[in-house]
Design an enzyme around this catalytic site. Structure first.
Site, PDB file in Angstrom:
ATOM      1  N   GLY A  14       0.783  -1.236   0.000  1.00  0.00           N
ATOM      2  CA  GLY A  14       0.000   0.000   0.000  1.00  0.00           C
ATOM      3  C   GLY A  14       0.813   1.283   0.000  1.00  0.00           C
ATOM      4  CG  ASN A  16       1.624   3.342  -5.821  1.00  0.00           C
ATOM      5  OD1 ASN A  16       1.934   4.349  -6.447  1.00  0.00           O
ATOM      6  ND2 ASN A  16       2.255   2.184  -5.948  1.00  0.00           N
ATOM      7  CE  LYS A  88      -7.485 -12.119  -4.958  1.00  0.00           C
ATOM      8  NZ  LYS A  88      -7.113 -13.487  -4.998  1.00  0.00           N
ATOM      9  CB  ILE A  89      -8.550 -10.030 -13.139  1.00  0.00           C
ATOM     10  CG1 ILE A  89      -7.047 -10.132 -13.445  1.00  0.00           C
ATOM     11  CG2 ILE A  89      -9.316  -9.567 -14.376  1.00  0.00           C
ATOM     12  CD1 ILE A  89      -6.684 -11.160 -14.472  1.00  0.00           C
ATOM     13  CG  LEU A  90     -11.435  -4.763 -10.893  1.00  0.00           C
ATOM     14  CD1 LEU A  90     -11.709  -3.287 -11.141  1.00  0.00           C
ATOM     15  CD2 LEU A  90     -11.814  -5.142  -9.462  1.00  0.00           C
ATOM     16  CG  ASN A 104      -3.857  -1.051 -12.724  1.00  0.00           C
ATOM     17  OD1 ASN A 104      -3.635  -1.132 -11.512  1.00  0.00           O
ATOM     18  ND2 ASN A 104      -3.265  -1.832 -13.612  1.00  0.00           N
ATOM     19  CG  HIS A 106       1.348  -2.623 -15.411  1.00  0.00           C
ATOM     20  ND1 HIS A 106       0.951  -3.780 -14.786  1.00  0.00           N
ATOM     21  CD2 HIS A 106       2.319  -2.974 -16.287  1.00  0.00           C
ATOM     22  CE1 HIS A 106       1.638  -4.800 -15.282  1.00  0.00           C
ATOM     23  NE2 HIS A 106       2.480  -4.328 -16.194  1.00  0.00           N
TER      24      HIS A 106
END
Ligand code: GAR
Length: 186
Positions: A14, A16, A88-90, A104, A106
């Site tokens: 966390g 960010n 996780k992928i939404l 997001n 990356h």
């Protein structure tokens, strides 16, 4: 200025999240964080939510949990979601049901190195340059419209740790800048 309500999604350290929370103290920063969503109740980053008494929602891998989260988000009048190390992928149904701007961050210069283990792949391919990307989330992995990217040059001796350190240093500039950019005219 009227700040918009935001939700930050995390899974791990966390850093960010911490950076965005610190920025949001500034009255010119366009968002205030109203809800932290996390994929694990043991994530280290939850400490930053607790320090500021921001509500936490632990998301589980099922439809009921997803529906509860949609309700929590709507209840708080959230108008933007920022994924910050959310691993996780939404689901498509979640993205469609909310119909919000979802961002997001990356740790690569997208469209290069989508997915996991980015630093290892960057190192293995002897890239000369890397960085981070803030982009909109769509239904495909790391593929939504790019908002901004920041880069640095890699020196041959840079190991995994140095790559990560330099990338994250840029992330702490890039995410707030992308949020400012998004709300500049609305
Ligand atoms: C960040 O470096 C972010 O780019 C990366 O996870 C890290 C989270 O760090 N995200 C991804 O790899 C998403 N595919 P943090 O928890 O300290 O903010």
């Amino acid at each position: 200025m009227v700040k918009k309500n935001a939700s930050i999604f995390i899974s791990g350290k966390g850093t960010n999240l911490k950076n965005i929370l610190n920025k949001s103290i500034d009255y010119t920063f366009p968002i205030r964080v109203k809800l932290i969503v996390c994929s694990s109740r043991y994530a280290k980053g939850l400490v930053f939510a607790k320090q500021r008494s921001i509500p936490i929602f632990i998301i589980q891998n099922n439809l009921i949990s997803q529906m509860k989260l949609i309700n929590e988000i709507n209840k708080r009048n959230i108008s933007i979601i920022c994924l910050a190390g959310f691993m996780k992928i939404l689901s498509k149904s979640f993205i469609r049901a909310l119909n919000l701007r979802i961002l997001n961050i990356h740790p690569s210069l997208l469209p290069k190195y989508k997915g996991l283990n980015t630093y290892e792949r960057i190192k293995k391919n002897k890239e000369k340059k890397t960085g981070c990307t803030v982009h909109f989330v769509n239904e495909k992995l790391d593929s939504g419209k790019i908002i901004l990217r920041k880069y640095f040059y890699i020196s041959p001796n840079d190991d995994f740790k140095v790559l990560k350190y330099n990338t994250q240093k840029l992330e702490y500039l890039a995410y707030p800048e992308a949020i400012y950019k998004l709300f500049r005219y609305n």
